[in-house]
Each structure stands twice: as C-alpha cells, then as structure tokens.
Design a protein around this motif. Structure first.
Motif, PDB file in Angstrom:
ATOM      1  N   ASP A  84       0.825  -1.210   0.000  1.00 54.05           N
ATOM      2  CA  ASP A  84       0.000   0.000   0.000  1.00 54.05           C
ATOM      3  C   ASP A  84       0.860   1.262   0.000  1.00 54.05           C
ATOM      4  O   ASP A  84       0.575   2.214  -0.742  1.00 54.05           O
ATOM      5  N   ARG A  85       1.888   1.269   0.821  1.00 57.07           N
ATOM      6  CA  ARG A  85       2.753   2.455   0.879  1.00 57.07           C
ATOM      7  C   ARG A  85       3.522   2.644  -0.419  1.00 57.07           C
ATOM      8  O   ARG A  85       3.627   3.763  -0.945  1.00 57.07           O
ATOM      9  N   ALA A  87       2.639   1.572  -3.368  1.00 55.81           N
ATOM     10  CA  ALA A  87       1.673   1.972  -4.395  1.00 55.81           C
ATOM     11  C   ALA A  87       1.350   3.453  -4.292  1.00 55.81           C
ATOM     12  O   ALA A  87       1.294   4.167  -5.304  1.00 55.81           O
ATOM     13  N   ASP A  88       1.120   3.936  -3.067  1.00 61.41           N
ATOM     14  CA  ASP A  88       0.835   5.364  -2.878  1.00 61.41           C
ATOM     15  C   ASP A  88       1.986   6.221  -3.391  1.00 61.41           C
ATOM     16  O   ASP A  88       1.777   7.238  -4.058  1.00 61.41           O
ATOM     17  N   GLU A  89       3.210   5.813  -3.103  1.00 57.57           N
ATOM     18  CA  GLU A  89       4.384   6.571  -3.532  1.00 57.57           C
ATOM     19  C   GLU A  89       4.468   6.662  -5.053  1.00 57.57           C
ATOM     20  O   GLU A  89       4.743   7.731  -5.613  1.00 57.57           O
ATOM     21  N   GLN A  90       4.235   5.530  -5.724  1.00 57.07           N
ATOM     22  CA  GLN A  90       4.399   5.532  -7.176  1.00 57.07           C
ATOM     23  C   GLN A  90       3.280   6.301  -7.880  1.00 57.07           C
ATOM     24  O   GLN A  90       3.520   6.945  -8.903  1.00 57.07           O
ATOM     25  N   VAL A  91       2.074   6.261  -7.327  1.00 60.05           N
ATOM     26  CA  VAL A  91       1.000   7.090  -7.882  1.00 60.05           C
ATOM     27  C   VAL A  91       1.366   8.566  -7.719  1.00 60.05           C
ATOM     28  O   VAL A  91       1.152   9.384  -8.631  1.00 60.05           O
ATOM     29  N   HIS A  92       1.919   8.898  -6.577  1.00 58.92           N
ATOM     30  CA  HIS A  92       2.359  10.274  -6.351  1.00 58.92           C
ATOM     31  C   HIS A  92       3.415  10.674  -7.379  1.00 58.92           C
ATOM     32  O   HIS A  92       3.375  11.795  -7.924  1.00 58.92           O
ATOM     33  N   THR A 123      -8.674   4.159  -7.851  1.00 57.34           N
ATOM     34  CA  THR A 123      -9.099   4.765  -6.586  1.00 57.34           C
ATOM     35  C   THR A 123      -8.072   5.774  -6.099  1.00 57.34           C
ATOM     36  O   THR A 123      -8.423   6.892  -5.684  1.00 57.34           O
ATOM     37  N   ARG A 124      -6.812   5.402  -6.162  1.00 60.99           N
ATOM     38  CA  ARG A 124      -5.758   6.306  -5.711  1.00 60.99           C
ATOM     39  C   ARG A 124      -5.649   7.533  -6.609  1.00 60.99           C
ATOM     40  O   ARG A 124      -5.454   8.645  -6.123  1.00 60.99           O
ATOM     41  N   TRP A 125      -5.762   7.321  -7.908  1.00 56.22           N
ATOM     42  CA  TRP A 125      -5.618   8.443  -8.831  1.00 56.22           C
ATOM     43  C   TRP A 125      -6.776   9.433  -8.667  1.00 56.22           C
ATOM     44  O   TRP A 125      -6.564  10.652  -8.688  1.00 56.22           O
ATOM     45  N   SER A 126      -7.977   8.922  -8.493  1.00 59.79           N
ATOM     46  CA  SER A 126      -9.148   9.796  -8.348  1.00 59.79           C
ATOM     47  C   SER A 126      -9.153  10.524  -7.010  1.00 59.79           C
ATOM     48  O   SER A 126      -9.622  11.661  -6.908  1.00 59.79           O
ATOM     49  N   PRO A 136      12.844   6.577   2.699  1.00 59.98           N
ATOM     50  CA  PRO A 136      14.011   5.827   2.206  1.00 59.98           C
ATOM     51  C   PRO A 136      13.958   4.342   2.528  1.00 59.98           C
ATOM     52  O   PRO A 136      14.728   3.564   1.973  1.00 59.98           O
ATOM     53  N   ARG A 137      13.050   3.922   3.394  1.00 63.15           N
ATOM     54  CA  ARG A 137      12.986   2.520   3.799  1.00 63.15           C
ATOM     55  C   ARG A 137      12.152   1.720   2.797  1.00 63.15           C
ATOM     56  O   ARG A 137      11.055   2.113   2.417  1.00 63.15           O
ATOM     57  N   VAL A 138      12.695   0.594   2.361  1.00 59.56           N
ATOM     58  CA  VAL A 138      11.998  -0.304   1.440  1.00 59.56           C
ATOM     59  C   VAL A 138      12.109  -1.726   1.974  1.00 59.56           C
ATOM     60  O   VAL A 138      13.208  -2.175   2.317  1.00 59.56           O
ATOM     61  N   VAL A 139      10.984  -2.415   2.041  1.00 57.60           N
ATOM     62  CA  VAL A 139      10.978  -3.816   2.450  1.00 57.60           C
ATOM     63  C   VAL A 139      10.635  -4.665   1.229  1.00 57.60           C
ATOM     64  O   VAL A 139       9.630  -4.423   0.557  1.00 57.60           O
ATOM     65  N   ILE A 140      11.491  -5.636   0.932  1.00 55.14           N
ATOM     66  CA  ILE A 140      11.303  -6.542  -0.198  1.00 55.14           C
ATOM     67  C   ILE A 140      11.345  -7.969   0.314  1.00 55.14           C
ATOM     68  O   ILE A 140      12.236  -8.335   1.093  1.00 55.14           O
TER      69      ILE A 140
END
Length: 222
Positions: A84-85, A87-92, A123-126, A136-140
């Motif tokens: 979710d986080r 996805a939000d970042e990349q839409v931004h 939904t995020r775009w609208s 800077p933190r990424v969990v993979i």
C-alpha cells in the motif's frame, strides 16, 4: 528558460539511451542493487545485482514499476510486503510527472491503461490524496533470500532530465546485508541471462572494445 509544464529538452517518443558516463556510473556500483528509471517509472537499465534483486519486476518485456505494482498485483504484493505504501508513492510520482509535463501523451496512455485495468490505481488516482512519500525505507520479500530491509536513494543525474538513478543499500552487518551478499553470490554463479529489450532493434551502445555489466531495457514508449 524552461518553465513548468513544458519539457522541450527531452524527446519522449524515442528510445531512452544512457550517456556513457551514466552507464559507467551504474556499472561501477558493484555492491548494491541499482537501476535507472524514467519519470514514467520505466526501467531503463539495471546493474548486475539490481537484475538479481528486481527479477520479478523485470520479467515483463516492458519493465515498468507501476505496471508491475498494479497489473501484476499478486506478484507485487508478495514482493513488496508494504504494498500500500509503495503503491501510494508511485502514484504520487506519476501525478508529479503529469503535472511537470502535461503534454506527455505516453504518460497519459500509461495512466489510462492503469486506471482502466486496476481498481486500486483508479481509486488512488481519483482520490488525489496527499502522500507522505519517498520514505528511504523499502521492504522486499525476495523469492530466493527472503525479506530484505533496504534504504533507497534516488539520485537525479545532472545531464539527464527525467531519469533517476535508484540505489538500494542494506545496513552493514545486518541480516539484510548478509542476504544481499548471498543473492549477489548466487546471481554471479548462475550467470543469469540479461534483461530482454522490449524492442527488437534496441541495442546497447558501448565504447570500442568495452564491456558492461549493465543490462539495458531501452524501448520506444507505447
């Protein structure tokens, strides 16, 4: 003088070619995964360890981080536990790119593709919600070595408007650092094939007699 909303310095209808200096810089990053992204989140090139880390993202013939996140959601949620986080970042990022260059038809086609094919993206775009982005933190959760907690650095090459050099690092001596080293060792031993170019005429340009550990993914945007 360039103004916001006009990006005349970049021809976005042509395949992306890396400058020799940027390619060399990417190639020189040997101990950390790294890739070059466009502002549309197309993956232009990755170094050897980046190819190993981001294998699920690069499986598509047109590697694009947004397409992976929203059009291959099962794989993306498994790969990014904090989906979710991310996805939000990349839409931004896509929204910022659209604001920066409102005449980029390729970007608009990408946004339209995502909006019609992915309800979570639509939904995020609208919603146009504000995102506390670019943590800077990424969990993979890597399919070979398990969960990695990494720090992401996004660098803007001075001579390449619209490109980002993204580098992932792990804290020295951490479990993630150890797992990243194991992944690097496995990938080197396996001698995995390079990432496929999505366009049959796209090819890497190297200095005479030169070799590169960088996998290039240039293609004409569609």
């Amino acid at each position: 003088m360039a103004t916001r909303g006009v990006r005349s310095d970049v021809d976005r209808t042509r395949p992306v070619r890396l400058r020799a200096g940027l390619r060399a810089a990417l190639d020189a990053i040997a101990d950390a995964p790294a890739m070059v992204l466009t502002d549309r989140l197309d993956v232009v090139a990755v170094n050897r360890l980046g190819q190993a880390l981001l294998a699920p993202v690069l499986a598509d013939v047109r590697p694009n981080l947004a397409r992976f996140l929203f059009l291959d959601e099962d794989a993306a949620t498994a790969f990014f536990p904090e989906w979710d986080r991310v996805a939000d970042e990349q839409v931004h990022r896509l929204r910022a790119a659209a604001a920066d260059d409102p005449h980029d038809r390729t970007l608009h086609r990408l946004i339209g593709e995502l909006a019609t094919s992915s309800a979570p993206f639509g939904t995020r775009w609208s919603a146009k919600r504000v995102c506390a982005c670019h943590s800077p933190r990424v969990v993979i959760d890597h399919p070979l070595v398990g969960q990695l907690e990494l720090t992401r650095e996004d660098l803007a090459p001075a001579a390449n408007s619209g490109l980002t050099l993204r580098v992932y690092t792990a804290g020295a001596g951490t479990t993630s650092d150890e797992r990243l080293r194991i992944l690097a060792s496995w990938h080197q031993d396996a001698a995995a094939p390079p990432v496929r170019a999505a366009h049959p005429t796209a090819r890497e340009t190297l200095p005479k007699g030169g070799t590169s550990r960088v996998s290039h993914c240039p293609w004409p945007p569609t």
